[in-house]
Design a protein around this motif. Structure first.
Motif, PDB file in Angstrom:
ATOM      1  N   LYS A 179       1.001  -1.737  -0.204  1.00 50.68           N
ATOM      2  CA  LYS A 179      -0.005  -0.142  -0.282  1.00 50.68           C
ATOM      3  C   LYS A 179       1.131   1.510  -0.241  1.00 50.68           C
ATOM      4  CE  LYS A 179      -3.627   2.409   2.745  1.00 50.68           C
ATOM      5  NZ  LYS A 179      -4.595   1.746   3.843  1.00 50.68           N
ATOM      6  N   GLY A 180       0.097   2.290  -0.883  1.00 53.09           N
ATOM      7  CA  GLY A 180       1.022   3.049  -0.721  1.00 53.09           C
ATOM      8  C   GLY A 180       3.164   3.626  -1.661  1.00 53.09           C
ATOM      9  N   LEU A 181       3.056   2.253  -2.638  1.00 51.19           N
ATOM     10  CA  LEU A 181       4.156   2.116  -3.950  1.00 51.19           C
ATOM     11  C   LEU A 181       3.890   2.590  -4.460  1.00 51.19           C
ATOM     12  CD1 LEU A 181       6.555  -0.729  -0.729  1.00 51.19           C
ATOM     13  CD2 LEU A 181       6.655   2.198  -1.455  1.00 51.19           C
ATOM     14  N   ASP A 182       2.106   2.450  -4.613  1.00 53.70           N
ATOM     15  CA  ASP A 182       2.350   2.422  -6.578  1.00 53.70           C
ATOM     16  C   ASP A 182       3.488   2.573  -7.433  1.00 53.70           C
ATOM     17  OD1 ASP A 182       0.192   1.668  -5.062  1.00 53.70           O
ATOM     18  OD2 ASP A 182      -1.650   3.239  -6.018  1.00 53.70           O
ATOM     19  N   HIS A 183       4.425   4.253  -7.101  1.00 56.65           N
ATOM     20  CA  HIS A 183       4.774   4.895  -7.942  1.00 56.65           C
ATOM     21  C   HIS A 183       6.318   3.703  -7.949  1.00 56.65           C
ATOM     22  CE1 HIS A 183       7.990   7.804  -9.482  1.00 56.65           C
ATOM     23  NE2 HIS A 183       8.937   7.000  -8.390  1.00 56.65           N
ATOM     24  N   TYR A 184       6.237   2.274  -7.312  1.00 57.49           N
ATOM     25  CA  TYR A 184       7.282   2.101  -7.936  1.00 57.49           C
ATOM     26  C   TYR A 184       7.253   0.431  -8.782  1.00 57.49           C
ATOM     27  CZ  TYR A 184       9.813   4.387  -4.066  1.00 57.49           C
ATOM     28  OH  TYR A 184      10.298   5.623  -2.894  1.00 57.49           O
ATOM     29  N   PHE A 185       5.771   0.177  -8.812  1.00 58.46           N
ATOM     30  CA  PHE A 185       5.454  -0.998  -9.501  1.00 58.46           C
ATOM     31  C   PHE A 185       5.024  -0.615 -10.688  1.00 58.46           C
ATOM     32  CE2 PHE A 185       3.315  -1.788  -5.052  1.00 58.46           C
ATOM     33  CZ  PHE A 185       4.597  -2.523  -4.708  1.00 58.46           C
ATOM     34  N   ARG A 186       5.241  -1.758 -11.821  1.00 64.16           N
ATOM     35  CA  ARG A 186       5.068  -1.587 -13.068  1.00 64.16           C
ATOM     36  C   ARG A 186       3.923  -2.952 -12.932  1.00 64.16           C
ATOM     37  NH1 ARG A 186       3.529  -2.871 -16.908  1.00 64.16           N
ATOM     38  NH2 ARG A 186       3.945  -3.115 -19.592  1.00 64.16           N
ATOM     39  N   PHE A 187       4.284  -3.741 -12.853  1.00 68.75           N
ATOM     40  CA  PHE A 187       2.495  -4.926 -12.867  1.00 68.75           C
ATOM     41  C   PHE A 187       2.470  -5.410 -11.710  1.00 68.75           C
ATOM     42  CE2 PHE A 187       0.927  -8.597 -14.815  1.00 68.75           C
ATOM     43  CZ  PHE A 187       0.333  -8.752 -14.461  1.00 68.75           C
ATOM     44  N   VAL A 188       1.824  -5.717 -11.206  1.00 69.91           N
ATOM     45  CA  VAL A 188       1.536  -6.217 -10.096  1.00 69.91           C
ATOM     46  C   VAL A 188       0.724  -7.521 -10.589  1.00 69.91           C
ATOM     47  CG1 VAL A 188       0.225  -6.557  -7.342  1.00 69.91           C
ATOM     48  CG2 VAL A 188       2.037  -4.755  -8.453  1.00 69.91           C
ATOM     49  N   MET A 189       0.427  -8.815  -9.838  1.00 73.63           N
ATOM     50  CA  MET A 189      -0.723 -10.521 -10.170  1.00 73.63           C
ATOM     51  C   MET A 189      -0.471 -10.978  -9.436  1.00 73.63           C
ATOM     52  SD  MET A 189      -1.560 -11.657 -13.632  1.00 73.63           S
ATOM     53  CE  MET A 189      -3.301 -12.356 -13.594  1.00 73.63           C
ATOM     54  N   LEU A 190      -1.256 -11.732  -8.675  1.00 74.39           N
ATOM     55  CA  LEU A 190      -1.661 -12.296  -7.322  1.00 74.39           C
ATOM     56  C   LEU A 190      -2.558 -13.187  -8.102  1.00 74.39           C
ATOM     57  CD1 LEU A 190      -2.300  -9.229  -6.409  1.00 74.39           C
ATOM     58  CD2 LEU A 190      -1.085 -10.732  -4.354  1.00 74.39           C
ATOM     59  N   THR A 191      -2.671 -14.530  -8.544  1.00 73.86           N
ATOM     60  CA  THR A 191      -3.186 -15.793  -8.516  1.00 73.86           C
ATOM     61  C   THR A 191      -3.417 -16.359  -6.695  1.00 73.86           C
ATOM     62  OG1 THR A 191      -1.559 -17.441  -8.756  1.00 73.86           O
ATOM     63  CG2 THR A 191      -2.175 -16.193 -10.515  1.00 73.86           C
ATOM     64  N   GLY A 192      -4.353 -17.372  -6.915  1.00 70.79           N
ATOM     65  CA  GLY A 192      -5.279 -17.722  -5.285  1.00 70.79           C
ATOM     66  C   GLY A 192      -6.441 -19.046  -6.372  1.00 70.79           C
ATOM     67  N   ILE A 193      -6.568 -19.096  -5.307  1.00 74.44           N
ATOM     68  CA  ILE A 193      -8.041 -20.239  -5.423  1.00 74.44           C
ATOM     69  C   ILE A 193      -9.192 -19.978  -5.103  1.00 74.44           C
ATOM     70  CG2 ILE A 193      -9.027 -22.494  -4.485  1.00 74.44           C
ATOM     71  CD1 ILE A 193      -6.591 -24.245  -4.224  1.00 74.44           C
TER      72      ILE A 193
END
Length: 528
Positions: A179-193
């Motif tokens: 949270k609050g680190l959007d400036h540092y991210f190119r892409f985020v993906m999470l998977t799960g059941i």
């Protein structure tokens, strides 16, 4: 004919070894074109890990691995980004929160060392934040976060509420570090059941886009009918040759056994694990189901006193099943998220969606019912198939005494303390047995006069079946009387009228239950 990537979940290995890869990079191109947070829920062994490793190879700039695929034609620039890929198979989470925290911290430290970064932070959340910022500064590039099976530390301990809550608290704090680190991210993906745990652990990530039920990504993992026919024609023909049947016949049976998973009620998918193992063995086995025993689901069904026949009748407006208390997980959403039920259709009440759930295919239906029946009757699974085969043969030859004798053997082993009311328990066992016979079966068929308990169709005959249950100490003292009353109900309500024009023989079969005793009475109607 390319080899099959059985149990290989790494895109790089599949491509470098020349194995079959069903091209999903059109969906990946849609995702990576955006700087966003994505979440995808799918059942186990459905291709989530392969999806993430494919995305990982893309962000590593491995253009060579994508030669001939959709994304190679669309992508002009192949940049390399720092990546944090969380793999929970390498993390110890089942022996207490302190061990979990230390293992997760060690995993982050290992990732830092690969980039020659020394982490000073001692807490998991601080170390995660430090690693993200350090990678950004070192490479002067935004960071890619890929988290596979985000909920594995929770799903694996569903039957241990205390451990579940401890692991959920660890994950909530860990994921909260983003949270609050959007400036540092190119892409985020999470998977799960699971989706039911998402709200608890991602409360601080308001920009997380859940694509689990998005029509645009309904086929991002799993195989469509078109993909199956395009990528595996030789293997399908090989199986047809083995069984000496026409190609259309074997395709229909593959479809019946393995197709049917859906997240929008329209697109139907095959599970890759089942398909690969089917082509490898050239046998119609129960591959996906037996790759993971759903013991916690059986415990939940038992605890909630859920009648198995109701699994085919579930209608719900909620497929997320959010709950703060793991002791009160809703059975419908949980069975859907774990893959044992799927969306058959969606209807609207005003603007609200109502989801109709059912088993996705014959593999899941047969395996799950057999598993349930073994639990309900305290039998071993290897005892179920011979018994159901004997019941089917008894109906085929009209040997009603044998049918009742075999059914009686199931009833006799019912323990004294039932987890369902006695009538519901008997009804459940009969339902499960009839479902396992492998013939056309209609349960609780509606007519203008009432509801038929079961209609069972063979090639040359139709059984109209009615059950009557007596109570211990009740007015009816003889089980034979109950069977006769079942026949009389079929006749009085004219349940056989719908089959008068049928060329097959129609048999009225009344079955009485009284104090673990059974009796069957049959009346044949020869149509002209």
């Amino acid at each position: 004919m390319k080899g099959l990537p059985v149990s290989i979940q790494t895109f790089e290995k599949i491509r470098e070894n020349g194995l079959t890869y069903v091209d999903k990079t059109d969906y990946i191109h849609q995702l990576v074109s955006q700087n966003a947070y994505f979440f995808l829920a799918r059942p186990r062994r459905f291709g989530k890990s392969l999806l993430l490793t494919t995305i990982k190879s893309y962000f590593e700039g491995r253009k060579d691995l994508f030669d001939g695929l959709y994304i190679a034609e669309k992508e002009k620039e192949w940049e390399k980004y720092p990546i944090i890929h969380i793999d929970y198979s390498l993390i110890e989470y089942a022996r207490g929160d302190e061990i979990f925290l230390n293992s997760l911290l060690f995993h982050l430290q290992q990732r830092a060392r690969r980039s020659e970064i020394d982490l000073a932070a001692k807490s998991v959340s601080d170390a995660f934040e430090e690693l993200i910022i350090s990678l950004y500064k070192k490479y002067n590039q935004k960071v890619v976060i890929l988290i596979d099976e985000y909920d594995k530390p929770m799903v694996d301990v569903l039957t241990e509420p205390k451990r579940f809550r401890e692991n959920r608290a660890v994950l909530a704090k860990f994921y909260g570090a983003m949270k609050g680190l959007d400036h540092y991210f190119r892409f985020v993906m999470l998977t799960g059941i699971s989706r039911f745990a998402k709200a608890n652990v991602f409360s601080g990530m308001n920009n997380l886009r859940d694509i689990s039920m998005d029509d645009n990504f309904s086929c991002i993992v799993g195989f469509t009918e078109e993909e199956l026919n395009h990528y595996f024609p030789e293997l399908i023909q090989d199986v047809a040759d083995k069984f000496k049947v026409e190609l259309a016949v074997i395709k229909q049976e593959i479809r019946r056994m393995y197709n049917g998973f859906s997240w929008n009620g329209k697109d139907r998918l095959y599970n890759p694990f089942s398909i690969f193992n089917f082509f490898l063995d050239r046998e119609f086995g129960n591959y996906w189901f037996f790759s993971g025993t759903p013991s916690f689901l059986i415990e939940l069904i038992r605890a909630e006193k859920f009648i198995p026949s109701q699994l085919e009748l579930i209608e719900t407006p909620d497929l997320e099943g959010y709950t703060k208390d793991v002791n009160y997980l809703p059975i419908g959403p949980l069975l859907f998220q774990t893959g044992y039920l799927t969306i058959k259709k969606i209807r609207y009440e005003g603007f609200q969606q109502i989801f109709h759930l059912d088993y996705p295919n014959a593999e899941v239906r047969i395996s799950f019912i057999r598993y349930l029946l073994a639990d309900f009757t305290r039998k071993q699974q290897h005892q179920i198939s011979p018994a159901t085969s004997g019941l089917k043969d008894a109906l085929r030859t009209e040997n009603f005494d044998r049918f009742i004798t075999i059914l009686q053997a199931f009833i006799s082993d019912i323990p004294a303390r039932l987890h369902l009311p006695k009538e519901a328990y008997y009804h459940s066992i009969c339902y499960m047995i009839l479902r396992l016979l492998g013939v056309q079966l209609l349960l609780e068929k509606e007519t203008s006069k009432g509801r038929i308990d079961a209609v069972l169709e063979l090639t040359d005959k139709v059984y109209i079946i009615e059950f009557k249950f007596g109570k211990e100490g009740g007015r009816i003292k003889r089980v034979e009387t109950l069977a006769q009353k079942a026949i009389e109900q079929i006749q009085k309500n004219k349940y056989a009228e719908a089959y008068r024009a049928d060329d097959r023989k129609v048999i009225l079969f009344g079955i009485g239950f009284l104090n673990k005793s059974l009796y069957g009475k049959a009346v044949s109607l020869q149509n002209k």
